[in-house]
Motif scaffolding. Structure first.
Motif, PDB file in Angstrom:
ATOM      1  N   THR A  97      52.541  40.337  33.779  1.00 25.04           N
ATOM      2  CA  THR A  97      53.081  39.409  34.776  1.00 25.04           C
ATOM      3  C   THR A  97      53.195  37.981  34.248  1.00 25.04           C
ATOM      4  O   THR A  97      53.597  37.085  34.994  1.00 25.04           O
ATOM      5  CB  THR A  97      52.207  39.402  36.046  1.00 25.04           C
TER       6      THR A  97
ATOM      7  N   THR B 100      51.387  37.257  39.635  1.00 28.85           N
ATOM      8  CA  THR B 100      50.933  38.614  39.932  1.00 28.85           C
ATOM      9  C   THR B 100      52.061  39.631  39.999  1.00 28.85           C
ATOM     10  O   THR B 100      51.832  40.776  40.386  1.00 28.85           O
ATOM     11  CB  THR B 100      50.167  38.651  41.271  1.00 28.85           C
TER      12      THR B 100
ATOM     13  N   TRP C  63      45.397  35.124  31.670  1.00 23.96           N
ATOM     14  CA  TRP C  63      45.543  36.573  31.625  1.00 23.96           C
ATOM     15  C   TRP C  63      44.704  37.153  30.491  1.00 23.96           C
ATOM     16  O   TRP C  63      44.694  36.626  29.375  1.00 23.96           O
ATOM     17  CB  TRP C  63      47.000  36.953  31.400  1.00 23.96           C
TER      18      TRP C  63
ATOM     19  N   VAL D  75      44.288  40.809  41.034  1.00 21.04           N
ATOM     20  CA  VAL D  75      45.063  41.585  40.071  1.00 21.04           C
ATOM     21  C   VAL D  75      44.236  41.723  38.798  1.00 21.04           C
ATOM     22  O   VAL D  75      43.692  40.737  38.299  1.00 21.04           O
ATOM     23  CB  VAL D  75      46.408  40.890  39.771  1.00 21.04           C
TER      24      VAL D  75
ATOM     25  N   LEU E 108      43.776  39.068  35.698  1.00 20.49           N
ATOM     26  CA  LEU E 108      44.287  37.737  36.027  1.00 20.49           C
ATOM     27  C   LEU E 108      43.162  36.875  36.596  1.00 20.49           C
ATOM     28  O   LEU E 108      42.486  37.262  37.553  1.00 20.49           O
ATOM     29  CB  LEU E 108      45.408  37.820  37.054  1.00 20.49           C
TER      30      LEU E 108
ATOM     31  N   ASN F  96      45.881  35.567  46.318  1.00 19.05           N
ATOM     32  CA  ASN F  96      47.302  35.768  46.594  1.00 19.05           C
ATOM     33  C   ASN F  96      47.516  36.418  47.959  1.00 19.05           C
ATOM     34  O   ASN F  96      48.043  37.533  48.064  1.00 19.05           O
ATOM     35  CB  ASN F  96      47.955  36.602  45.484  1.00 19.05           C
TER      36      ASN F  96
ATOM     37  N   GLY G  28      46.563  39.983  45.515  1.00 16.76           N
ATOM     38  CA  GLY G  28      45.419  40.003  44.611  1.00 16.76           C
ATOM     39  C   GLY G  28      44.217  40.685  45.233  1.00 16.76           C
ATOM     40  O   GLY G  28      44.257  41.074  46.390  1.00 16.76           O
TER      41      GLY G  28
END
Length: 232
Positions: free
Chosen positions: A128, A79, A121, A86, A89, A38, A84
């Motif tokens: 999230t 996220t 997740w 995260v 995740l 991310n 990230g």
């Protein structure tokens, strides 16, 4: 030009092509890592100034469009807007099976890659996850991309991702209808929407529907005829 000079020029051109192929492969693989973690600003810098991403039948245009897709859309969905990695995740994009064709003048190129995605997740980190998203999923798609040399550096001109299938992990692709559907609204009506939609006849319904992805390259044995690049 002597025979030796001609052969040397041909070899220099061929070495340059190989260097271009490696640079483009590295560029696309870097793209995969940046979206995994991310980093939308870094993703945008891989694109030409007027670069385009085609995603869910919408076109995200320029660096602003790229950052809207990979920052606002993806970060918002996966996220909570945080960079990230995260905790809890999984969002891993594997980029592979590349076929890269460099234009004779070495200023542009085309590339075909296969992408494979594992996402989801952990039980302890679902704050999230949006309600419509499965907790665990798999996805695959094919890229047919255009690249351009911009100020001496290879950049992505048009990244065209065509989803091939998507499956919830528990159910498998045999029992899944894609949780991602084609875009319908444009930015700014949709704050994370694309700048343009593909023409109606080119809208791509997602899994379980499949779409041909024409290959930019000629067949290695039979040439351009089977690649649909010339008429019989």
């Amino acid at each position: 030009m002597s025979d030796v000079e001609s052969r040397l020029a041909n070899l220099e051109h061929r070495v340059g092509e190989l260097e271009d192929i490696n640079a483009i492969r590295r560029l696309h693989w870097a793209y995969g890592y940046y979206i995994d973690f991310n980093r939308p600003e870094d993703v945008a810098e891989l694109f030409a100034e007027d670069g385009v991403v085609v995603f869910l039948s919408g076109e995200y245009v320029g660096h602003a469009g790229v950052k809207r897709l990979y920052g606002d859309w993806i970060a918002g969905r996966f996220t909570g807007g945080r960079p990230g990695p995260v905790d809890g995740l999984l969002l891993d994009h594997f980029q592979m099976q590349d076929i890269i064709t460099v234009a004779p003048d070495r200023q542009s190129a085309k590339g075909r890659f296969r992408g494979l995605l594992f996402g989801g997740w952990h039980d302890d980190f679902q704050d999230t996850r949006e309600e419509f998203m499965p907790q665990q999923f798999m996805e695959a798609g094919i890229y047919e991309n255009d690249y351009v040399r911009e100020n001496g550096v290879w950049k992505i001109q048009r990244l065209d991702y065509k989803m091939q299938w998507q499956g919830n992990y528990e159910d498998g692709w045999a029992h899944t209808t894609s949780h991602l559907q084609p875009a319908e609204k444009l930015y700014p009506e949709d704050p994370v929407g694309p700048d343009r939609l593909l023409p109606a006849e080119e809208i791509r319904k997602t899994w379980p529907y499949r779409h041909d992805v024409p290959m930019h390259f000629a067949h290695p044995r039979f040439g351009a005829l089977l690649a649909g690049q010339q008429k019989a």
